[in-house]
Design an enzyme around this catalytic site. Structure first.
Site, PDB file in Angstrom:
ATOM      1  N   GLU A 222      -6.096   2.114  -0.813  1.00 51.12           N
ATOM      2  CA  GLU A 222      -4.800   2.287  -1.353  1.00 51.12           C
ATOM      3  C   GLU A 222      -3.855   1.079  -1.227  1.00 51.12           C
ATOM      4  OE1 GLU A 222      -4.240   3.544   3.181  1.00 51.12           O
ATOM      5  OE2 GLU A 222      -5.732   3.271   1.816  1.00 51.12           O
TER       6      GLU A 222
ATOM      7  N   ASP B  33       0.707  -1.250   0.043  1.00 53.82           N
ATOM      8  CA  ASP B  33      -0.109   0.063  -0.038  1.00 53.82           C
ATOM      9  C   ASP B  33       0.817   1.162   0.089  1.00 53.82           C
ATOM     10  OD1 ASP B  33       0.822   0.370   2.459  1.00 53.82           O
ATOM     11  OD2 ASP B  33      -1.254  -0.161   3.672  1.00 53.82           O
ATOM     12  N   ILE B  34       0.118   2.291  -0.097  1.00 54.03           N
ATOM     13  CA  ILE B  34       0.842   3.584  -0.254  1.00 54.03           C
ATOM     14  C   ILE B  34       1.341   4.256   1.026  1.00 54.03           C
ATOM     15  CG2 ILE B  34       0.751   6.029  -1.048  1.00 54.03           C
ATOM     16  CD1 ILE B  34      -1.095   4.839  -3.091  1.00 54.03           C
TER      17      ILE B  34
END
Length: 301
Positions: A217, A174-175
């Protein structure tokens, strides 16, 4: 004098030849996710399917011959399916055939995973089928595969992995600090980051790998027949691609990095595909705990 009127009984009266029926092959199951949903129009010639790159519909799958089968138009205008002496046979609606006449909706299976549907459609129906497929399998924002399609495919690949004793790896990532990106630059900027990231990673992975948006995300990358070391290299390529990419929203640069976790199943390390997801998630959160913008996995022997 009576006014001329045109009777319209169906929409084809309005658009004429645009509604002319055509025959198509639609890939509905494949080892290569990028080919699923592909539509190939059949004309008066013949179309050969097989593993060779020189055929009209080339597919990579277990048990497919280089020139496996063909579809051609008979003198009466009907389409025929012909097996070309394939090693493992050609199946029509679950029955092995050598030569068979195709009917609208018939399903042709070659190899272990590849199924194509024979369909008679007009132009509007073709567009509709494409849109239905897209909405069912693709994420609306990023246009990569969605969570449902990912989970359905992972279950099949997990079973195949255990049955044939081949490795299967999963990368979850994920970000980093995505909430901060939304809070600082606004949600349109967050959407831009998701789209740009998805496009960049899609350029990095192999065609046979499955890349999907898992939620928010978080993303998932399923690596077929990839052992732990190979999966680590793939994850690191993704990390470097994002770390080195420019994210520029309305002229404003945004710093974007990702944290990744890698898990691999071989033989019976995990009993369920959900166990593989949990393991990859565990290493993802370890990557975040250890400073972010990094890849974590089980230690290699």
């Amino acid at each position: 004098m009576a006014e001329d009127k045109t009777a319209v009984h169906k929409i084809s009266d309005l658009i004429g030849e645009a509604r002319a029926n055509n025959a198509y092959l639609i890939v509905i199951s494949s080892k290569t996710p990028a080919t699923i949903g592909k539509m190939v129009k059949l004309d008066k010639g013949e179309l050969v399917m097989g593993r060779s790159p020189d055929v009209q519909l080339s597919v990579e799958d277990d048990g497919i011959s280089r020139k496996h089968c063909k579809i051609s138009m008979a003198p009466n205008g009907q389409f025929q399916l012909v097996d070309l002496g394939s090693t493992n046979g050609t199946y029509l609606n679950g029955i092995q055939v050598n030569v068979a006449t195709l009917q609208d909706g018939d399903k042709i299976q070659i190899g272990a995973n590849t199924v194509v549907k024979f369909s008679i459609q007009d132009q509007l129906e073709e567009q509709y089928q494409r849109s239905i497929y897209e909405s069912a399998t693709r994420d609306g924002l990023t246009r990569i595969f969605n969570k449902k399609y990912f989970l359905d495919t992972l279950r099949k690949e997990f079973a195949y992995c255990l049955r044939h004793r081949v490795p299967l790896s999963l990368v979850m990532f994920d970000i980093d600090h995505f909430k901060k990106i939304n809070d600082t630059y606004g949600h349109p900027a967050g959407d831009y980051v998701l789209q740009r990231l998805a496009a960049k990673v899609a350029e990095t992975v192999r065609q046979e790998d499955l890349f999907a948006r898992y939620g928010g995300e978080e993303f998932a990358l399923m690596l077929r027949e990839s052992a732990a070391e190979k999966a680590m290299r793939a994850a690191e390529r993704c990390r470097r691609a994002i770390d080195g990419a420019e994210f520029l929203f309305n002229g404003t640069p945004i710093r974007v990095t990702i944290s990744l976790g890698v898990a691999t199943v071989l033989d019976s390390d995990f009993s369920q595909p959900e166990d593989l997801i949990s393991a990859a998630d565990k290493y993802l959160y370890r990557a975040k705990k250890n400073g972010r913008n990094r890849v974590e996995a089980a230690e290699l022997p």
